[in-house]
Design a protein around this motif. Structure first.
Motif, PDB file in Angstrom:
ATOM      1  N   PHE A 232       0.894  -1.142   0.220  1.00  0.00           N
ATOM      2  CA  PHE A 232       0.237  -0.118  -0.532  1.00  0.00           C
ATOM      3  C   PHE A 232       0.376   0.790   0.168  1.00  0.00           C
TER       4      PHE A 232
ATOM      5  N   PHE B 189      -7.508  -4.934  -4.503  1.00  0.00           N
ATOM      6  CA  PHE B 189      -6.158  -4.514  -4.458  1.00  0.00           C
ATOM      7  C   PHE B 189      -5.525  -4.107  -6.076  1.00  0.00           C
TER       8      PHE B 189
ATOM      9  N   TYR C 118     -15.787   3.220   4.926  1.00  0.00           N
ATOM     10  CA  TYR C 118     -14.867   2.768   5.934  1.00  0.00           C
ATOM     11  C   TYR C 118     -15.780   0.938   6.745  1.00  0.00           C
TER      12      TYR C 118
ATOM     13  N   MET D  98     -16.789  -1.014   3.599  1.00  0.00           N
ATOM     14  CA  MET D  98     -15.765  -2.040   3.030  1.00  0.00           C
ATOM     15  C   MET D  98     -15.190  -3.407   3.908  1.00  0.00           C
TER      16      MET D  98
ATOM     17  N   VAL E 182       1.205  -4.832  11.735  1.00  0.00           N
ATOM     18  CA  VAL E 182       1.176  -3.341  11.790  1.00  0.00           C
ATOM     19  C   VAL E 182      -0.405  -3.214  11.775  1.00  0.00           C
TER      20      VAL E 182
ATOM     21  N   LEU F 139      -2.816   0.799  12.109  1.00  0.00           N
ATOM     22  CA  LEU F 139      -2.740   1.812  12.419  1.00  0.00           C
ATOM     23  C   LEU F 139      -3.345   2.179  13.537  1.00  0.00           C
TER      24      LEU F 139
ATOM     25  N   PHE G 179      -8.299 -11.116   7.539  1.00  0.00           N
ATOM     26  CA  PHE G 179      -7.822 -11.143   5.650  1.00  0.00           C
ATOM     27  C   PHE G 179      -6.219 -11.280   6.616  1.00  0.00           C
ATOM     28  N   ARG G 180      -5.327 -10.943   5.368  1.00  0.00           N
ATOM     29  CA  ARG G 180      -4.348 -11.240   5.766  1.00  0.00           C
ATOM     30  C   ARG G 180      -3.085 -10.125   6.201  1.00  0.00           C
TER      31      ARG G 180
ATOM     32  N   ASP H  80      -1.882  -7.668   4.883  1.00  0.00           N
ATOM     33  CA  ASP H  80      -2.363  -6.627   3.327  1.00  0.00           C
ATOM     34  C   ASP H  80      -3.373  -5.151   4.446  1.00  0.00           C
ATOM     35  N   TYR H  81      -4.108  -6.256   4.687  1.00  0.00           N
ATOM     36  CA  TYR H  81      -5.863  -5.187   4.853  1.00  0.00           C
ATOM     37  C   TYR H  81      -5.862  -4.754   6.138  1.00  0.00           C
TER      38      TYR H  81
ATOM     39  N   VAL I  21      -3.796  -3.393   7.948  1.00  0.00           N
ATOM     40  CA  VAL I  21      -3.481  -1.830   8.297  1.00  0.00           C
ATOM     41  C   VAL I  21      -4.580  -0.808   7.626  1.00  0.00           C
ATOM     42  N   VAL I  22      -5.650  -1.216   7.146  1.00  0.00           N
ATOM     43  CA  VAL I  22      -7.044  -0.689   5.582  1.00  0.00           C
ATOM     44  C   VAL I  22      -7.600  -0.803   6.958  1.00  0.00           C
ATOM     45  N   VAL I  23      -7.718  -1.852   7.310  1.00  0.00           N
ATOM     46  CA  VAL I  23      -9.069  -2.372   8.451  1.00  0.00           C
ATOM     47  C   VAL I  23      -9.073  -0.928  10.083  1.00  0.00           C
TER      48      VAL I  23
ATOM     49  N   LEU J 145      -7.320   1.063   9.878  1.00  0.00           N
ATOM     50  CA  LEU J 145      -7.370   2.907   9.567  1.00  0.00           C
ATOM     51  C   LEU J 145      -8.231   3.300   9.440  1.00  0.00           C
ATOM     52  N   ALA J 146      -9.559   2.034   9.762  1.00  0.00           N
ATOM     53  CA  ALA J 146     -10.807   2.228   9.608  1.00  0.00           C
ATOM     54  C   ALA J 146     -11.688   2.557  11.066  1.00  0.00           C
TER      55      ALA J 146
ATOM     56  N   ILE K 177      -9.356   4.763  13.331  1.00  0.00           N
ATOM     57  CA  ILE K 177      -9.348   5.619  14.059  1.00  0.00           C
ATOM     58  C   ILE K 177     -10.336   6.753  12.765  1.00  0.00           C
TER      59      ILE K 177
END
Lengths: 297, 391
Positions: free
Chosen positions: A35, A235, A274, A277, B73, B75, B124-125, B127-128, B130-132, B134-135, B137
């Motif tokens: 990312f 992705f 979100y 998502m 990781v 966030l 999710f592996r 990768d995900y 980090v983004v989840v 982020l949600a 926050i």
């Protein structure tokens, strides 16, 4: 019904911007499998540079945007060269963390360079709007959708038809095999970053003129709302990024329009992408268009 | 006691000690220094800085378990700090719960939220995730702004009335052997006591079966699952523990800040990135590194603000001072901007040039000293091939 149509138009326009940002995410993701959080920084910096070239230094709007694109593309290649390429072969999360660092640095550079609080970008479409029956469409929305279609079609053509695009797809598929067949991996990755930056500049300019043309350092944060778009699309899919962007944009604007202050409180639109998502991910872990990954032991 | 069987038993018992003997000296020296600091340091500002560092260290240890040990990781760390802080303001100040009760409540509540969110994020592996996260926050900010009856909404909420005492010991006005400590000093003690507690938990967790499972997930997730590690369960557990520690940090932060409002941090995301920067600069995967990272990175904004007099030298060519309090004073950077810039730059430079961080550099140096002293003893030539620099 009019309200619905009105919101739909707004949602599609916002969704187009998200689609551009998400496409930027996807391009870099396919090239490096990580990312790119600094994409938000590209959006932010792109908008401010356009202001700088156009409003401050007096270049015509189109020239200003093109100049900003060139500058950001160069900057992105530089970032890739200096900060990302040394990390090849390290765990993906390391690269993610570095792009986060880049985001922080870009945001502070912008905050420190353009200190005046209320800068306004002059655009050819300004605040004009036209009425179609009961629906008012702002000209910026026309242009946004038009430019997005142009860019997406152009990108898809380039990606599918040109030799360089073929090289990029080959590298995305299997880096080693691509390299063995003469693909210059470094150049492909650099190019991916440059494309992402160019898309980011356009998104930044459009996002600014949608929000009343006032520039704000919060722009980079708004761009992060395009992350769900990328995930929804899955992705690594171009069409997925566009579809995801539109879905997120429409959902956000609809939420803003219908789930009013009294019902779910202010700022609900910021959460909707979100929430959407997470729901979609639970149902389809690879998004709508994502390729299913099989891990070999 | 000379009976060989009992000696053997004692040897076998050795690894079960809470702190290993080899490091016991270093740890006790650190504890002694930490305890003496408020006596030696007169300035309330520096006590506040060190107290803040302690608060960050609690959270950093949590992230160390999740990122450094389990390899995930996140966030969302700032979100859990926020949850802990508001829990404290509500239960401690509004409802008048005692200190231990609201500290525990904040920790448990943070852990529970982590437990609920974890399965979503970790399904999710890597990768995900980090983004989840982020949600998290965005969602936390939204809840804080809108749940007015608990969080005070945009107006904020005061945590000033929250108790600072355990029984007769009041951390706001500590009195030991006739010496009275200020609130900043007292909270420093509270923060670092909790750092000690959390560090001991983290240290011992890593050395037990769950800890080894977590490291196996970090190193080779598939191999771990094949050898019978329940990957999902350990990931969620690590996430929950990490969240609980972040919430505990937030709880103490509320006591220190005394007032909470949604516009405190410039985007909570940057607070999360700051936590990441702490464990990266300290050395990913090292407990001591997380604490040292928190000491260096945690109070950076306060330090930059204090050192503005040093940093306001004029930059050649541009002919403006580098850093001033605000940009209205003519500096290139405002002090808060410059601190953020430092986080970002440190994060990038450390990851590229010194992937093992301070802990790695420290270990390399120790190895070099050990090697050279062994050679001096053996009279051999120094082996230059030993202990290559990390990276």
């Amino acid at each position: 019904m009019d309200k619905f149509l009105q919101l739909l138009v707004g949602g599609i326009a916002l969704g187009s911007i998200y689609a551009l940002v998400a496409l930027g995410f996807v391009v870099v993701y396919t090239a490096t499998r990580t990312f790119n959080f600094s994409q938000g920084g590209m959006v932010l910096m792109g908008a401010y540079l356009t202001y700088q070239y156009g409003d401050d230094w007096g270049a015509p709007f189109v020239v200003a945007v093109l100049a900003a694109m060139a500058t950001m593309a160069f900057g992105a290649v530089l970032i890739e060269r200096v900060a990302i390429r040394p990390l090849v072969g390290r765990p993906p999360f390391v690269i993610v963390l570095v792009t986060l660092g880049v985001l922080v640095v870009i945001e502070q550079v912008v905050r420190s360079t353009w200190t005046q609080p209320a800068l306004v970008m002059t655009t050819p479409w300004g605040n004009d709007a036209s009425r179609f029956g009961d629906v008012t469409i702002r000209h910026v929305d026309f242009y946004t959708v038009g430019v997005t279609i142009l860019l997406v079609v152009g990108f898809v053509w380039f990606y599918r038809r040109s030799r360089t695009g073929l090289a990029m797809r080959a590298a995305a598929l299997d880096q080693e095999v691509a390299a063995a067949n003469g693909v210059n991996l470094g150049r492909v990755t650099g190019l991916a970053w440059a494309i992402a930056a160019i898309l980011g500049v356009v998104a930044g300019v459009m996002l600014t003129s949608r929000g009343g043309s006032a520039l704000s350092p919060g722009l980079g944060f708004i761009a992060l709302r395009a992350f769900p778009a990328m995930i929804l699309g899955g992705f690594d899919s171009t069409s997925g990024a566009v579809a995801g962007g539109l879905v997120i944009g429409v959902a956000e604007v609809m939420a803003q329009g219908y789930l009013t202050q009294d019902f779910l409180g202010s700022g609900v639109e910021e959460v909707v992408p979100y929430v959407l998502m997470v729901i979609v991910l639970l149902w389809r872990p690879t998004g709508f268009f994502g390729s299913r990954t099989v891990t070999r032991v | 006691m000379t009976d060989p069987a009992s000696t053997q038993a004692a040897t076998r018992e050795a690894p079960r000690r809470l702190v290993p003997s080899g490091r016991a000296v270093a740890v006790s020296v650190a504890v002694a220094v930490a305890a003496l600091v408020p006596v030696l340091v007169e300035s309330d500002f520096w006590m506040l800085v060190l107290g803040t560092a302690g608060i960050f260290a609690i959270g950093a240890i949590g992230l160390h378990l999740l990122t450094g040990i389990t390899g995930q990781v996140s966030l969302g760390h700032a979100a859990f700090v926020t949850i802990g802080a508001y829990t404290t303001a509500y239960l401690g100040a509004e409802r008048g719960w005692p200190l231990l009760a609201f500290l525990a409540a904040a920790t448990v509540f943070g852990g529970l939220v982590g437990l609920v969110v974890g399965p979503f994020a970790l399904r999710f592996r890597g990768d995900y995730l980090v983004v989840v996260t982020l949600a998290l926050i965005f969602v936390t900010t939204y809840v804080v702004e809108n749940w007015e009856s608990v969080t005070g909404g945009f107006n904020g909420i005061s945590a000033n009335d929250a108790s600072t005492s355990i029984g007769p010991v009041d951390f706001a006005e500590l009195e030991v052997f006739g010496t009275t400590f200020t609130r900043a000093e007292g909270l420093y003690y509270l923060a670092w006591l909790l750092v000690g507690l959390v560090a001991v938990i983290a240290y011992n967790l890593v050395r037990t079966k769950p800890g080894r499972a977590m490291q196996a997930i970090r190193d080779q997730e598939i191999a771990a699952s094949v050898t019978g590690v329940s990957v999902a369960r350990y990931k969620v557990a690590a996430f929950a523990i990490s969240s609980a520690m972040a919430a505990l940090a937030g709880s103490v932060q509320a006591l220190s800040a005394r007032f909470l409002s949604p516009n405190d941090e410039i985007g909570e995301l940057f607070l999360s990135i700051r936590f990441v920067a702490m464990i990266v600069v300290g050395g990913i995967g090292s407990l001591g590194g997380a604490i040292v990272g928190a000491l260096l990175i945690g109070p950076l904004p306060e330090l930059v603000r204090e050192l503005v007099g040093v940093l306001d030298f004029s930059v050649p060519i541009i002919d403006r001072p580098l850093v001033t309090d605000t940009q209205a004073d003519g500096g290139i950077f405002s002090s808060s901007s410059f601190a953020q810039l430092l986080f970002g730059a440190l994060l990038i430079v450390t990851l590229i040039r010194y992937p093992t961080g301070i802990a790695g550099a420290f270990n390399a140096a120790r190895r070099r000293i050990a090697v050279s002293s062994r050679e001096r003893r053996d009279g051999g030539r120094p082996d230059t091939g030993d202990g290559p620099p990390p990276g």
